[in-house]
Design an enzyme around this catalytic site. Structure first.
Site, PDB file in Angstrom:
ATOM      1  N   HIS A  78       0.806  -1.233   0.000  1.00 61.82           N
ATOM      2  CA  HIS A  78       0.000   0.000   0.000  1.00 61.82           C
ATOM      3  C   HIS A  78       0.831   1.271   0.000  1.00 61.82           C
ATOM      4  O   HIS A  78       0.266   2.360  -0.109  1.00 61.82           O
ATOM      5  CB  HIS A  78      -0.934   0.021   1.213  1.00 61.82           C
ATOM      6  CG  HIS A  78      -1.955  -1.078   1.228  1.00 61.82           C
ATOM      7  ND1 HIS A  78      -3.011  -1.123   0.353  1.00 61.82           N
ATOM      8  CD2 HIS A  78      -2.074  -2.183   2.012  1.00 61.82           C
ATOM      9  CE1 HIS A  78      -3.746  -2.206   0.606  1.00 61.82           C
ATOM     10  NE2 HIS A  78      -3.203  -2.872   1.599  1.00 61.82           N
ATOM     11  N   CYS A 112      -6.254  -9.022   4.980  1.00 62.50           N
ATOM     12  CA  CYS A 112      -4.937  -8.721   4.413  1.00 62.50           C
ATOM     13  C   CYS A 112      -3.865  -9.578   5.078  1.00 62.50           C
ATOM     14  O   CYS A 112      -2.979 -10.106   4.410  1.00 62.50           O
ATOM     15  CB  CYS A 112      -4.598  -7.249   4.614  1.00 62.50           C
ATOM     16  SG  CYS A 112      -4.874  -6.250   3.140  1.00 62.50           S
ATOM     17  N   HIS A 179     -31.432   7.245  20.347  1.00 62.73           N
ATOM     18  CA  HIS A 179     -30.515   7.987  19.475  1.00 62.73           C
ATOM     19  C   HIS A 179     -31.183   8.681  18.298  1.00 62.73           C
ATOM     20  O   HIS A 179     -30.561   9.524  17.660  1.00 62.73           O
ATOM     21  CB  HIS A 179     -29.382   7.060  19.024  1.00 62.73           C
ATOM     22  CG  HIS A 179     -28.589   6.522  20.186  1.00 62.73           C
ATOM     23  ND1 HIS A 179     -27.764   7.320  20.947  1.00 62.73           N
ATOM     24  CD2 HIS A 179     -28.545   5.294  20.750  1.00 62.73           C
ATOM     25  CE1 HIS A 179     -27.221   6.586  21.911  1.00 62.73           C
ATOM     26  NE2 HIS A 179     -27.685   5.357  21.823  1.00 62.73           N
ATOM     27  N   ARG A 216     -18.503  -0.538  21.519  1.00 63.44           N
ATOM     28  CA  ARG A 216     -19.516   0.416  21.977  1.00 63.44           C
ATOM     29  C   ARG A 216     -20.920  -0.152  21.801  1.00 63.44           C
ATOM     30  O   ARG A 216     -21.776  -0.017  22.671  1.00 63.44           O
ATOM     31  CB  ARG A 216     -19.369   1.734  21.199  1.00 63.44           C
ATOM     32  CG  ARG A 216     -20.274   2.842  21.711  1.00 63.44           C
ATOM     33  CD  ARG A 216     -19.827   3.265  23.094  1.00 63.44           C
ATOM     34  NE  ARG A 216     -20.803   4.089  23.802  1.00 63.44           N
ATOM     35  CZ  ARG A 216     -21.816   3.595  24.506  1.00 63.44           C
ATOM     36  NH1 ARG A 216     -21.994   2.301  24.597  1.00 63.44           N
ATOM     37  NH2 ARG A 216     -22.652   4.408  25.121  1.00 63.44           N
ATOM     38  N   CYS A 220     -23.834  -0.963  24.678  1.00 68.07           N
ATOM     39  CA  CYS A 220     -25.223  -0.491  24.639  1.00 68.07           C
ATOM     40  C   CYS A 220     -26.186  -1.673  24.796  1.00 68.07           C
ATOM     41  O   CYS A 220     -27.182  -1.580  25.506  1.00 68.07           O
ATOM     42  CB  CYS A 220     -25.525   0.231  23.324  1.00 68.07           C
ATOM     43  SG  CYS A 220     -25.672   2.023  23.471  1.00 68.07           S
TER      44      CYS A 220
END
Lengths: 259, 148
Positions: A78, A112, A179, A216, A220
């Site tokens: 890359h 990868c 949310h 995260r 929740c």
């Protein structure tokens, strides 16, 4: 609703992806950054005080480090990440043709490793995986999010939206209940954000470390007393994809700092 | 050996049945828009109810605020509990805690004494209501004392 607002809403529906009732209109989308106090904002803004930058630096070192039985570094294929990785994270999760499903940036890094470096996969939330994904995503800082635009992703975005709208757990609450419908209000004194995933992986003061969007989402789910999906589960990837498509146009912030 | 296995199987079956009984909900009668009779057959304890409302594990204070000057970090997602005893009868309070969704399916208030029609409940919470019958009664007794 006024005549002009009706026209504006109709124009939005005609141009952008269709919004369901309760979803946040594009110009009302706000990063979690705008819900934070001045101290936390200052910590994110200054690279010398942003603890997430330590992970970015670690990731930069890993980028050029040869690994696996192929003895190849990321940079061997890359090149300079500042050019080759710019804007990439803003398009993830992205559709993988071989797997015929979306993969997250973490999963792409591990693909990868196994396909090109012949190196073992890095465990979810391990320091090296977080560092590499923070370094890659950091190259997109300021780039507008476009994940989910690929038409091949549509069924997966829809799956993620359904999961976002689905009530679950003992407390029987859906992501949308807080949310979409109640951001700006306070849950136990803490502001509820729109849940826009603009800065992952991010440094959460509560965690005292960098963490992924999947971490995260799992916390929740635990909060509403639901059985959290395993890291890398198709449901978590679909949710991550929907959340990124829902944040369409917001700039990437990696590494963000959050309370 | 076979007999011992049968014995162990019976023990396991008995303990599973016992656990199921412990989690079973007390039946209740809805009269008009409330539940007139105590779920436990006895009145609740208002002082214990106050402590329960303020304990974060019951979740009340995450969304509601109230006349609790000593408590920081109250929520504002739901109405202030001040005056709840004026607005609702004991019977109405009880049903609103047990199953608020009965009045408004869109409400964000959980049904605190219900175990059916839930999705992906966490392993530690499966088959259990959020609050026990005794906890509901204590909280109802306390809320009834909140008069303006």
């Amino acid at each position: 609703m006024s005549f002009w607002r009706a026209i504006a809403a109709a124009a939005l529906l005609a141009t952008g992806p269709a919004l369901l009732a309760g979803e946040i209109l594009p110009d009302a989308r706000r990063s979690g950054y705008s819900f934070m106090g001045p101290d936390t904002r200052a910590m994110q803004d200054d690279d010398t005080s942003n603890p997430g930058m330590l992970f970015v630096l670690d990731g930069e070192a890993l980028w050029t480090k040869r690994t696996g039985s192929a003895d190849k570094a990321c940079a061997d294929c890359h090149g300079d990440a500042r050019g080759s990785m710019k804007g990439v994270a803003a398009r993830y999760p992205a559709f993988d043709k071989a797997l015929a499903r979306p993969v997250t940036l973490d999963q792409r890094i591990n693909l990868c490793r196994s396909n090109h470096q012949q190196a073992p996969a890095l465990p979810y939330e391990s320091r090296d995986l977080l560092a590499l994904s923070a370094f890659v995503a950091h190259q997109s800082r300021g780039v507008a999010i476009t994940a989910g635009d690929d038409p091949q992703l549509k069924p997966f975005v829809d799956q993620g939206r359904d999961l976002f709208m689905q009530r679950e757990g003992q407390l029987n609450l859906a992501c949308t209940n807080c949310h979409d419908d109640n951001f700006n209000k306070r849950l136990a004194g803490a502001p509820i954000t729109q849940g826009q995933p603009t800065g992952y992986p991010l440094y959460r003061l509560e965690w005292q470390t960098l963490g992924s969007l999947e971490r995260r989402l799992r916390s929740c789910m635990t909060g509403v007393r639901a059985q959290a999906y395993d890291f890398g589960a198709p449901e978590l990837v679909a949710l991550e994809l929907y959340l990124m498509s829902r944040a369409h146009g917001l700039p990437m912030e990696t590494p963000a700092v959050r309370p | 050996m076979a007999r011992a296995l049968v014995h162990i199987a019976a023990l396991i079956a008995a303990s599973v049945a016992g656990a199921a009984n412990a989690d079973e909900l007390v039946p209740y009668n809805i009269v008009s828009d409330g539940i007139a009779e105590s779920l436990t057959g006895a009145p609740g304890d208002a002082a214990r109810g106050r402590a329960l409302v303020l304990a974060r594990t019951t979740t009340c204070i995450l969304c509601h605020s109230g006349p609790f000057p000593e408590t920081r970090f109250q929520g504002d997602l739901a109405p202030d509990l001040s005056g709840a005893g004026n607005r609702w009868t004991v019977s109405q309070l009880r049903l609103r805690l047990v199953d608020a969704a009965r009045f408004n399916p869109e409400t964000i208030m959980p049904s605190y004494y219900r175990t059916d029609h839930l999705v992906r409940v966490g392993r530690n919470f499966a088959g259990k209501p959020i609050l026990s019958a005794a906890e509901i009664e204590d909280i109802v007794a306390f809320l009834a004392t909140l008069r303006d």
